[in-house]
Scaffold this active site. Structure first.
Site, PDB file in Angstrom:
ATOM      1  N   LEU A 154       3.830  41.381  59.477  1.00 46.06           N
ATOM      2  CA  LEU A 154       4.825  41.893  61.008  1.00 46.06           C
ATOM      3  C   LEU A 154       4.611  43.787  60.067  1.00 46.06           C
ATOM      4  O   LEU A 154       5.011  43.994  59.486  1.00 46.06           O
ATOM      5  CB  LEU A 154       5.833  41.694  60.654  1.00 46.06           C
ATOM      6  CG  LEU A 154       6.754  42.296  61.352  1.00 46.06           C
ATOM      7  CD1 LEU A 154       6.034  42.091  62.999  1.00 46.06           C
ATOM      8  CD2 LEU A 154       7.903  41.445  62.169  1.00 46.06           C
ATOM      9  N   LYS A 172      26.602  40.470  69.690  1.00 46.46           N
ATOM     10  CA  LYS A 172      25.865  40.285  68.934  1.00 46.46           C
ATOM     11  C   LYS A 172      25.977  38.923  69.584  1.00 46.46           C
ATOM     12  O   LYS A 172      25.891  37.931  69.056  1.00 46.46           O
ATOM     13  CB  LYS A 172      26.386  39.798  67.490  1.00 46.46           C
ATOM     14  CG  LYS A 172      25.517  39.044  65.865  1.00 46.46           C
ATOM     15  CD  LYS A 172      25.771  39.287  64.836  1.00 46.46           C
ATOM     16  CE  LYS A 172      24.621  37.816  64.103  1.00 46.46           C
ATOM     17  NZ  LYS A 172      25.284  38.868  62.518  1.00 46.46           N
ATOM     18  N   GLN A 472      38.782  35.155  27.843  1.00 44.14           N
ATOM     19  CA  GLN A 472      39.569  36.043  27.344  1.00 44.14           C
ATOM     20  C   GLN A 472      40.530  35.772  25.946  1.00 44.14           C
ATOM     21  O   GLN A 472      41.499  35.783  25.909  1.00 44.14           O
ATOM     22  CB  GLN A 472      40.973  36.114  28.522  1.00 44.14           C
ATOM     23  CG  GLN A 472      39.929  37.176  30.161  1.00 44.14           C
ATOM     24  CD  GLN A 472      41.048  36.735  30.736  1.00 44.14           C
ATOM     25  OE1 GLN A 472      40.844  36.108  32.649  1.00 44.14           O
ATOM     26  NE2 GLN A 472      42.169  37.143  31.098  1.00 44.14           N
ATOM     27  N   ARG A 618      45.341  35.777  38.925  1.00 44.47           N
ATOM     28  CA  ARG A 618      45.816  37.322  38.748  1.00 44.47           C
ATOM     29  C   ARG A 618      47.640  37.512  39.609  1.00 44.47           C
ATOM     30  O   ARG A 618      47.140  37.295  40.912  1.00 44.47           O
ATOM     31  CB  ARG A 618      45.027  38.885  39.552  1.00 44.47           C
ATOM     32  CG  ARG A 618      45.935  40.437  38.726  1.00 44.47           C
ATOM     33  CD  ARG A 618      44.888  41.461  39.575  1.00 44.47           C
ATOM     34  NE  ARG A 618      45.101  42.695  38.959  1.00 44.47           N
ATOM     35  CZ  ARG A 618      44.075  43.396  39.225  1.00 44.47           C
ATOM     36  NH1 ARG A 618      42.803  42.978  39.821  1.00 44.47           N
ATOM     37  NH2 ARG A 618      43.926  45.047  38.175  1.00 44.47           N
ATOM     38  N   GLY A 770      48.940  37.821  31.307  1.00 44.00           N
ATOM     39  CA  GLY A 770      49.797  38.684  31.902  1.00 44.00           C
ATOM     40  C   GLY A 770      49.678  40.339  31.721  1.00 44.00           C
ATOM     41  O   GLY A 770      51.182  40.208  31.959  1.00 44.00           O
ATOM     42  N   GLU A 986      48.657  43.324  36.443  1.00 46.32           N
ATOM     43  CA  GLU A 986      48.993  42.153  38.083  1.00 46.32           C
ATOM     44  C   GLU A 986      50.403  42.645  39.002  1.00 46.32           C
ATOM     45  O   GLU A 986      50.051  42.187  39.877  1.00 46.32           O
ATOM     46  CB  GLU A 986      49.220  41.718  37.288  1.00 46.32           C
ATOM     47  CG  GLU A 986      48.914  40.552  35.849  1.00 46.32           C
ATOM     48  CD  GLU A 986      49.080  38.854  35.445  1.00 46.32           C
ATOM     49  OE1 GLU A 986      48.474  37.902  35.925  1.00 46.32           O
ATOM     50  OE2 GLU A 986      50.667  39.102  35.486  1.00 46.32           O
TER      51      GLU A 986
END
Length: 1038
Positions: A154, A172, A472, A618, A770, A986
């Site tokens: 192409l 679209k 963690q 979270r 936490g 958090e």
């Protein structure tokens, strides 16, 4: 994407768009990079506008912006540029090419290519180099789709000129019959309008393949887009109130304001500094697990996953995979020398075992049954898909929370978790109650969208295993490996320098990748890496649990001012396949938020389903609970017809700290003035609506477990190193620890270095979770520094005004111990406290439709709340003589978060820039739940269908608030906090529900204009939003 096809076994390539949309089943044997071929980068205007196939989307946009201003006949290309700006994102547009996009459409006809539709619409010509002699073949984009591109290139794209009699607007949708019908007709005539709508209804027959939105929705989209186009053309011929329907929502440049207090006399404590790792992270030098250099002889492991959610495994046949060259071994439950359990229990988080590899009974689709070990990662992942699994007793899975609660599937719902006040109002309404409010609310799931998926490297050593895990919780990983391999914990050293994002997904889930890689390393005595592809990560690892709050036969009794006299509510939590993360003890405590709750009864019910065990995300539980009560407060305000902010204030104790914060933010954000402005805006705009909301928050932080710190001073130069039990997951813990260390020792910050954490220093430590781990590690570090200062004090007294270097070098010479260890104990030193916050969010929605990817969730919300009121959609009118268009359409909204103001109490911040960043990031992450992020399951197999960035959409840089203002409350030291600070990782995620409520308020205005009654309606954010997308919306402009 491989943009140009050469042969079946080789492929020309210049970008990688392909992999974002599809995964290759068969890889070409050879890739040939043609990105440097100059002929494929042509950009010229003579004799016609011509672009080479390898021109990137960004280069095309820049080119179109220039020529649209210079050449009248190509002015329409500015619209193409504007449309391309809505495709994908900046990085994709920077490398994605026009030919690459078109070849993707050529290979996958179902691919929704905006580029293809744009070129087809303007009548572009595609020039293809068709043989070895380079002769050209010209095809239209539509003809190109059926043209054999084998051994062809192409080459160029040619655009035709158009004079100023043409109007070019793009969306679209491509409907060729409708397009031909409109030729030669007046688009403003009633007959044309009715005819094209009838034809669109017949011509458009979309399929329904999950996770795509429903066919009814996509048909309605076409009608709404055409109507928007007519409004654009109509201009001043319609009243100004309706003209906004023809305008697109445009996003101005983002702006932000961050305000905080700092005391220079305390620096480096309370000093606003960037993260100490910021530069190495931005430059790519920061080391994560997968950045460890290759080790000779290393192998790679990949999970083999179930493809059914319910049933039993009767046979696993790895032979097709083992026949592949480079595949070393298949390991399953039978190869585990110890316990087949990846979860040490009991702990403060976990209460029951979870199998590393399924041994028979299947709990969910995507459950690991074993691993393939191979010489490369790609081969391991490919071979894992070739393992054959035979099943028996396969059944349809139970997935959806609402379905289970509605059918009262008692075997899956824990009905015994009663907590809170014992309230049984029965048929008697208490004195003072004038209204009874009933309803339900559902918050949805959310994927922990981390930069780094679950990953681990395990290296055998003479002492046992060195494990480099993205976790963690090092102690939990160490315990899981020890019990699975039946080896002592002291033979396992888990090390973590930093984690590429966690949000809770790396508390217990890393145990599975770590244990699997350790099993292979232990058996094969080779280093083994395991890096989960995103698809595997989303299939095998759980999400933020969805929660359904029902306060229907359960009641909220209120007086005329909205004061809650009693509340009875049940909260059902979809915990998936394991009870390890029950919210039973948290929900009754957290639902009240900042409100007075003497006569509230909240019952939590864990609901087990056939999906992966849902894991903390979270602000676990707090997020769902605050959203639930804020939804109820909004409902109460609607029923008693009072200002929602005042209803909230009426239910907060007069001495509560959040009241003064509400007053402060109302003033600083100009809330009252903006509310009036929004009312005026909504009156004069039918198709654009705005909404605003104010939400308060009380986020309680608790301390669990122990955390150590080790501080060492080096006598030669006075530099200091710190190791602590926390994990740097992006929250800035290392920066805060360095600041408190330097402040306590009274030395410059650049003398302090934070070293990677490991399970030797952090033995028996708890998880980084936490929002309190920065507190605990800072506390332990301060105590270490105090111990060292006490040891140095006798030496100091023997010297005259010594420098730091002189002091420590003298101490070293006197053999003073310059290393100290301290363990923070939650039982001894952990003092819970609350973080308070208030947020004002303002949004704007395009009621008609949108010009870019529309959130499935927002679309579902708006369509869900409208009812059928008129004749079928094709019966619409366009009476321009009255200046008031009337249309029957389905709602397809686009929204924009115009402004967000947050006031959060961070105490006296240890590191203000870190805390502002945490508040900002947490809020945006919370926004994703209420707006963009939608997890869809296959109802038959239970497979997660939204399992990668192609169909799962976290908020991007153009989704953040346009105007984002964050203020840390001034003069608010925390008397029981470390260095008078509070945690910030958090809490702010809970404030994002304000966006959801603001969107609801904007929708309310649209409903009012449509003549819909102003009563309450449920607007749940639930998983299966597509089930409601067929609902019609109604508009009747009088």
């Amino acid at each position: 994407m491989a943009s140009l096809v050469l042969t079946d076994s080789s492929q020309l390539t210049s970008d990688s768009q392909y992999l974002g949309a599809y995964r290759r089943r068969v890889e070409p044997r050879v890739y040939i990079d043609v990105s440097g071929v100059p002929e494929l980068h042509t950009l010229t205007t003579t004799p016609k506008v011509t672009l080479g196939g390898n021109v990137t989307l960004r280069e095309a946009m820049e080119f179109f912006n220039v020529i649209s201003a210079q050449y009248q006949e190509y002015a329409y290309t500015r619209q193409i540029s504007d449309h391309i700006d809505l495709i994908a994102n900046v990085p994709v547009r920077n490398i994605g090419t026009i030919a690459g996009n078109l070849m993707l459409k050529h290979e996958h006809k179902e691919f929704d290519s905006d580029v293809f539709l744009l070129l087809e619409t303007v009548g572009a010509s595609l020039i293809i180099k068709a043989d070895d002699k380079g002769s050209d073949v010209t095809k239209s984009p539509a003809e190109f789709l059926d043209y054999d591109m084998n051994k062809k290139v192409l080459y160029q794209i040619v655009l035709p000129p158009y004079n100023n009699t043409y109007v070019f607007k793009t969306y679209k949708i491509h409907a060729s019959k409708s397009e031909n019908y409109l030729k030669g007709k007046s688009v403003f005539s009633q007959g044309t309008l009715t005819g094209v709508m009838n034809l669109l209804e017949q011509e458009l027959q979309p399929d329904h393949i999950l996770p795509d939105t429903s066919p009814e929705y996509r048909k309605g989209l076409a009608e709404a887009l055409y109507y928007k186009f007519l409004l654009q053309l109509s201009g001043s011929r319609v009243k100004s109130k309706y003209q906004s329907g023809g305008e697109l929502l445009t996003r101005p440049p983002s702006s932000g304001v961050q305000q905080f207090q700092t005391d220079s006399s305390q620096w480096p404590l309370n000093q606003p500094i960037p993260k100490i790792e910021a530069l190495v992270q931005c430059s790519g030098e920061a080391e994560y697990v997968n950045d460890h250099p290759p080790i000779p002889g290393q192998l790679f492991a990949a999970f083999v996953l179930t493809t059914e959610a319910v049933g039993n495994i009767i046979d696993i046949d790895p032979s097709p995979a083992l026949l592949m060259p480079g595949v070393v071994r298949f390991l399953s439950a039978q190869d585990i020398p110890g316990k087949n359990n990846a979860i040490p229990f009991p702990t403060v988080y976990t209460t029951e075992p979870e199998e590393l590899f399924c041994s028979g009974k299947i709990l969910y689709e995507g459950q690991p049954v074993g691993i393939i070990v191979a010489v490369t990662r790609k081969l391991a992942n490919k071979a894992a898909n070739n393992v054959r699994i035979q099943y028996s007793n396969v059944e349809k899975p139970e997935i959806q929370l609402r379905d289970i609660v509605r059918t009262k599937a008692g075997t899956r719902v824990d009905l015994e978790q009663a907590s809170g006040a014992d309230i049984d109002k029965g048929a008697t309404v208490p004195i003072g109650v004038t209204h009874v409010v009933k309803g339900s609310f559902c918050s949805s799931r959310q994927y922990h969208f981390t930069m780094e998926t679950q990953t681990c490297l395990t290296v055998p050593t003479e002492n046992g295993l060195n494990v480099f895990s993205s976790t963690q919780w090092m102690d939990h990983v160490q315990g899981a490996i020890a019990q699975i391999l039946a080896i002592p914990e002291n033979s396992i050293v888990v090390s973590v320098r930093r984690v590429g994002g966690g949000y809770g997904s790396k508390i217990s889930r890393p145990n599975f990748t770590a244990a699997a890689s350790a099993l292979a390393a232990h058996i094969l005595n080779k280093p083994v890496r395991m890096i989960l592809p995103m698809e595997t990560n989303m299939r095998a690892i759980g999400f933020r649990p969805e929660a359904l709050s029902k306060y229907e036969a359960i009641q909220v009794g209120v007086d005329d001012n909205g004061n809650i006299k009693y509340l009875k509510s049940d909260l059902f939590c979809n915990i998936g396949s394991s009870n390890n993360y029950s919210y039973a003890l948290l929900v009754p405590v957290l639902v009240p938020n900042c409100y007075t709750a003497p006569d509230w009864s909240v019952l939590n019910h864990d609901v087990m389903t056939h999906i992966a065990a849902q894991v903390p995300t979270r602000a676990p539980a707090t997020f769902q609970c605050i959203a639930s009560i804020e939804y109820i407060m909004q409902h109460i305000a609607n029923v008693v017809q009072k200002d929602p902010v005042q209803v909230r204030i009426n239910n907060i104790a007069a001495v509560h700290p959040v009241l003064s914060m509400i007053a402060e933010l109302k003033t600083s954000s100009h809330y009252d003035e903006r509310l009036k402005d929004i009312e005026v805006f909504n009156k004069v705009n039918r198709w654009k609506k705005r909404g605003i909301s104010l939400v308060p928050m009380q986020h309680d932080l608790l301390f669990l477990g122990t955390f150590r710190a080790l501080v060492s001073i080096y006598g030669a130069d006075g530099t200091v190193t710190v190791q602590h039990a926390g994990t740097e997951i992006g929250q800035g813990i290392n920066t805060k620890v360095a600041q408190v260390c330097a402040h306590t020792l009274r030395i410059p910050l650049d003398l302090v270095s934070i070293q990677p954490s490991n399970s030797v220093v952090a033995a028996n430590g708890d998880s980084t979770a936490g929002s309190v781990t920065s507190d605990t590690c800072c506390y332990a570090t301060i105590e270490c520094c105090k111990i060292l200062l006490a040891r140095l004090e006798p030496v100091r007294l023997t010297l005259v005004d010594p420098t730091w270097q002189t002091l420590v070098s003298t101490a070293k010479a006197l053999e003073v111990d310059l290393t100290a260890v301290y363990m923070f104990s939650s039982q001894r030193e952990g003092k819970p406290y609350a973080v308070y916050g208030v947020c004002v969010s303002e949004v704007e929605i395009d009621v008609l439709t949108g010009q870019q990817q529309v959130s499935r969730r927002i679309t579902g919300w708006v369509q869900r709340v409208y009812k059928e009121r008129r004749e079928p959609h094709r019966n619409l009118s366009m009476d321009l003589s009255k200046g008031e268009p009337t249309a029957r359409y389905r709602m397809v909204p686009l929204f924009q978060v115009k402004r967000v103001d947050i006031l959060e109490d961070a105490g006296q911040s240890i590191s203000p820039l870190i805390d502002v960043g945490q508040v900002t990031g947490a809020f945006v992450m919370g926004m994703g739940v209420w707006t963009h992020e939608d997890i869809v399951y296959d109802p038959t197999t239970g497979a997660v269908l939204t399992n990668r960035t192609w169909n799962y959409y976290p908020p991007g840089m153009k989704d953040i608030p346009v105007d984002f203002r964050v203020t840390l409350k001034k003069d608010s030291p925390n008397p029981i906090g470390v260095a008078r600070s509070k945690g910030t990782g958090e809490p702010a995620v809970c404030l994002a529900v304000s966006v959801f409520i603001a969107l609801r308020n904007a929708i309310n205005s649209a409903r009012t204009d449509a003549g819909v009654a102003s009563g309450w309606y449920d607007l749940a954010v639930e998983l299966n939003t597509t089930s409601a997308l067929a609902n019609y919306a109604t508009e009747a402009c009088q």
